[in-house]
Design a protein around this motif. Structure first.
Motif, PDB file in Angstrom:
ATOM      1  N   GLU A  29      33.988 -57.533  11.946  1.00 25.75           N
ATOM      2  CA  GLU A  29      32.657 -57.722  11.391  1.00 25.75           C
ATOM      3  C   GLU A  29      32.420 -59.147  10.905  1.00 25.75           C
ATOM      4  O   GLU A  29      31.299 -59.503  10.572  1.00 25.75           O
ATOM      5  N   GLN A  30      33.462 -59.951  10.807  1.00 25.63           N
ATOM      6  CA  GLN A  30      33.332 -61.310  10.298  1.00 25.63           C
ATOM      7  C   GLN A  30      34.019 -62.285  11.242  1.00 25.63           C
ATOM      8  O   GLN A  30      35.124 -62.047  11.688  1.00 25.63           O
ATOM      9  N   ALA A  31      33.342 -63.389  11.505  1.00 22.12           N
ATOM     10  CA  ALA A  31      33.870 -64.377  12.448  1.00 22.12           C
ATOM     11  C   ALA A  31      33.904 -65.754  11.805  1.00 22.12           C
ATOM     12  O   ALA A  31      33.376 -65.965  10.717  1.00 22.12           O
ATOM     13  N   ASN A  32      34.512 -66.676  12.503  1.00 21.47           N
ATOM     14  CA  ASN A  32      34.534 -68.082  12.108  1.00 21.47           C
ATOM     15  C   ASN A  32      33.955 -68.908  13.236  1.00 21.47           C
ATOM     16  O   ASN A  32      34.110 -68.552  14.412  1.00 21.47           O
ATOM     17  N   ILE A  33      33.321 -70.001  12.885  1.00 21.25           N
ATOM     18  CA  ILE A  33      32.886 -70.964  13.888  1.00 21.25           C
ATOM     19  C   ILE A  33      33.835 -72.146  13.774  1.00 21.25           C
ATOM     20  O   ILE A  33      33.942 -72.767  12.721  1.00 21.25           O
ATOM     21  N   ASN A  34      34.530 -72.414  14.871  1.00 22.89           N
ATOM     22  CA  ASN A  34      35.543 -73.472  14.902  1.00 22.89           C
ATOM     23  C   ASN A  34      35.219 -74.489  15.970  1.00 22.89           C
ATOM     24  O   ASN A  34      34.566 -74.174  16.971  1.00 22.89           O
ATOM     25  N   LYS A  35      35.727 -75.687  15.777  1.00 20.07           N
ATOM     26  CA  LYS A  35      35.734 -76.679  16.848  1.00 20.07           C
ATOM     27  C   LYS A  35      36.888 -76.333  17.780  1.00 20.07           C
ATOM     28  O   LYS A  35      37.797 -75.592  17.408  1.00 20.07           O
ATOM     29  N   ALA A  36      36.890 -76.890  18.962  1.00 22.24           N
ATOM     30  CA  ALA A  36      37.981 -76.639  19.912  1.00 22.24           C
ATOM     31  C   ALA A  36      39.313 -77.150  19.379  1.00 22.24           C
ATOM     32  O   ALA A  36      40.367 -76.673  19.778  1.00 22.24           O
ATOM     33  N   THR A  37      39.274 -78.095  18.454  1.00 22.24           N
ATOM     34  CA  THR A  37      40.499 -78.632  17.870  1.00 22.24           C
ATOM     35  C   THR A  37      41.116 -77.661  16.868  1.00 22.24           C
ATOM     36  O   THR A  37      42.223 -77.881  16.398  1.00 22.24           O
TER      37      THR A  37
END
Length: 165
Positions: free
Chosen positions: A57-65
């Motif tokens: 139900e919960q996500a993170n937004i990350n850079k490819a690094t």
């Protein structure tokens, strides 16, 4: 009689192994997770990704690094180079993937005021993930399933030939 005992194991293990290999190849080429384990991810624009770990139900937004920009995302929308969303803590955010700019807001009206030319259409992060993954994967899961089934039947047939002679 021996074939009766061996056939289900050969069929199921062959189906499984061919499926895992096929999904691994497609996953690597499409940059989408294979679907096994406690982490799931899909690509977003400009080398960003939406990543779920343990809690769907919960996500993170990350850079490819691997750098984490926004945590605990529950609603999301991607429009061009911008990602809009809402976190579990009832904060709203805007990530500009072209400039790497991240802005957070206390209320949805503040986010809308910044971009009054567009109405927000935030969807659940899991729904966004499922739709995006299905779009990226296309018909590959079905094709891999059919190929695994055919190879599995072929493996049982080969065992039958070996046991007869």
């Amino acid at each position: 009689m021996i074939l009766t005992f061996i056939a289900p194991f050969v069929a199921l293990y062959t189906f499984y192994i061919v499926g895992v290999i096929g999904f691994s190849i497609v996953s690597e080429n499409k940059k989408v997770d294979i679907g096994i384990g406690d982490a799931w991810y899909i690509p977003l624009k400009n080398n960003y990704e939406l990543l779920f770990i343990d809690i769907p139900e919960q996500a993170n937004i990350n850079k490819a690094t691997g750098e984490n920009l926004i945590s605990r995302v529950i609603k999301i929308e991607e429009s061009g180079n911008q990602i809009f969303g809402k976190t579990f803590d009832n904060e709203y955010f805007l990530v500009d993937t072209k400039t790497d700019d991240v802005k957070t807001f206390d209320a949805e009206k503040d986010l809308i005021a910044l971009h009054s030319d567009k109405k927000l259409n935030l969807v659940d992060a899991t729904e966004f993930y499922s739709e995006r993954k299905n779009d990226i994967m296309g018909h590959w899961p079905l094709l891999i399933g059919i190929l695994s089934f055919i190879i599995s039947i072929g493996a049982v047939y080969i065992w039958k030939l070996i046991l007869i002679f």
